[in-house]
Design an enzyme around this catalytic site. Structure first.
Site, PDB file in Angstrom:
ATOM      1  N   LYS A 295       7.911   8.775   5.231  1.00 46.92           N
ATOM      2  CA  LYS A 295       8.132  10.085   5.903  1.00 46.92           C
ATOM      3  C   LYS A 295       8.398   9.398   7.222  1.00 46.92           C
ATOM      4  O   LYS A 295       7.963   8.334   7.776  1.00 46.92           O
ATOM      5  CB  LYS A 295       6.917  11.047   5.721  1.00 46.92           C
ATOM      6  CG  LYS A 295       7.267  11.882   4.420  1.00 46.92           C
ATOM      7  CD  LYS A 295       6.352  12.982   4.497  1.00 46.92           C
ATOM      8  CE  LYS A 295       6.677  13.777   3.143  1.00 46.92           C
ATOM      9  NZ  LYS A 295       5.872  14.722   2.945  1.00 46.92           N
TER      10      LYS A 295
ATOM     11  N   ARG B 171       1.374  11.333  -3.643  1.00 43.37           N
ATOM     12  CA  ARG B 171       2.738  11.611  -3.925  1.00 43.37           C
ATOM     13  C   ARG B 171       3.592  10.592  -3.341  1.00 43.37           C
ATOM     14  O   ARG B 171       3.538  10.311  -2.065  1.00 43.37           O
ATOM     15  CB  ARG B 171       3.189  12.921  -3.569  1.00 43.37           C
ATOM     16  CG  ARG B 171       4.503  13.242  -3.983  1.00 43.37           C
ATOM     17  CD  ARG B 171       4.798  14.663  -3.491  1.00 43.37           C
ATOM     18  NE  ARG B 171       6.224  15.216  -3.938  1.00 43.37           N
ATOM     19  CZ  ARG B 171       7.277  14.883  -3.331  1.00 43.37           C
ATOM     20  NH1 ARG B 171       7.368  13.857  -2.140  1.00 43.37           N
ATOM     21  NH2 ARG B 171       8.676  15.173  -3.510  1.00 43.37           N
TER      22      ARG B 171
END
Ligand code: HH2
Length: 278
Positions: free
Chosen positions: A221, A255
């Site tokens: 991210k 995740r």
């Protein structure tokens, strides 16, 4: 509570597990366009299982900042054939969607976890999941993907995220979703600045202390790009470090896109820390 009930699967809460990401989209921020054909996606799913994924999370709509919504029929066309081929295997299949129709079809196709970045706030979402025996992941998001990164504001990011997740967990339980089917996720990158994301990770143990299993999604991210200066294609080591920091603060599931690298890091953590986490 010793395990998460996920349809007929039981996932032990005694050690951290990996959710492998399988985006069947043309436009996801890091793997968009790679697995849009059913055969390629299924092959990738088996590869992620071999690398150590305990759950596969299949998504047909990018929720990256600024993403536009995908028509329902298109989202179904992307994910259902892939779920049909991967469901019933050694690991549970998770459907990453905000849409009740997709939840319904995915559950019928064999998915046993509903991962909703909107925390089942859509009308009918709670009821749909309550009527199944699937697990649910309730995630915090401020705003919606189209605009969530415009100017996210909090007085106390950790407190506000935790309160929201407690409210959603209570709503899920009131709707008939048993506590042993509920996972919570603070929603890194969903309406959060770099400082908000770092504060959430730093204080993750406060959310963990609420007693629900916690899922963390930091893989590749932009907060990691901001910290390392690396492009999205070059964030594996930053992602592994973030996953490890999350696990060290009590996260149960991470995740990730890079399953093999994360599995190695968790194996080292496990060897050193060992122990019972319940
Ligand atoms: N992040 C993304 C999508 N789904 N679900 C949960 N529970 N937690 C997350 O942090 C999360 C999520 C975004 O990442 P990705 O799927 O890689 O990208 P895109 O939304 O562009 O497909």
């Amino acid at each position: 509570m010793a395990d998460l009930h996920c349809g007929r699967y039981r996932l032990s809460l005694e050690r951290p597990l990996i959710m492998g990401i399988l985006n069947v989209t043309p436009d996801s921020f890091s793997d968009g366009g790679l697995f849009t054909e059913v055969d390629r996606a299924v092959e990738r799913g088996f590869q992620l299982m071999e690398e150590g994924a305990a759950v596969l999370d299949i998504g047909g709509e990018s929720t990256r900042p600024g993403a536009s919504p995908v028509p329902l029929q298109e989202e179904l066309r992307r994910v259902i054939p892939v779920i049909e081929q991967l469901a019933g295997g050694p690991v549970p299949i998770s459907i990453d969607t905000r849409h009740v129709e997709v939840m319904q079809e995915a559950l019928a196709a064999g998915a046993t976890l509903v991962n909703d970045v909107n925390a089942l706030r859509a009308p009918g979402a709670l009821e749909c999941c309550a009527a199944s025996d699937a697990a649910v992941c309730l995630m915090h998001m401020q705003g919606s993907p189209a605009t969530m990164q415009d100017n996210p504001v909090y007085d106390d990011v950790l407190g506000e995220v935790t309160r929201f997740l407690m409210e959603r967990a209570a709503a899920a339980e009131a709707a008939g979703i048993a506590r042993n089917r509920i996972l919570l996720d603070p929603g890194f990158g969903f309406g959060k600045t770099v400082a908000h994301n770092l504060a959430l990770l730093r204080g993750l143990d406060a959310l963990v202390a609420e007693g629900y299993p916690v899922l963390v999604g930091l893989s590749r991210k932009s907060v990691l790009g901001a910290v390392t200066g690396r492009a999205v294609t070059d964030r594996v080591s930053g992602s592994v470090a973030a996953a490890l920091l999350a696990v060290m603060r009590g996260a149960w599931m991470v995740r990730v896109h890079d399953v093999a690298a994360t599995a190695n890091a968790l194996a080292v953590w496990q060897a050193v820390e060992g122990g019972d986490r319940t």
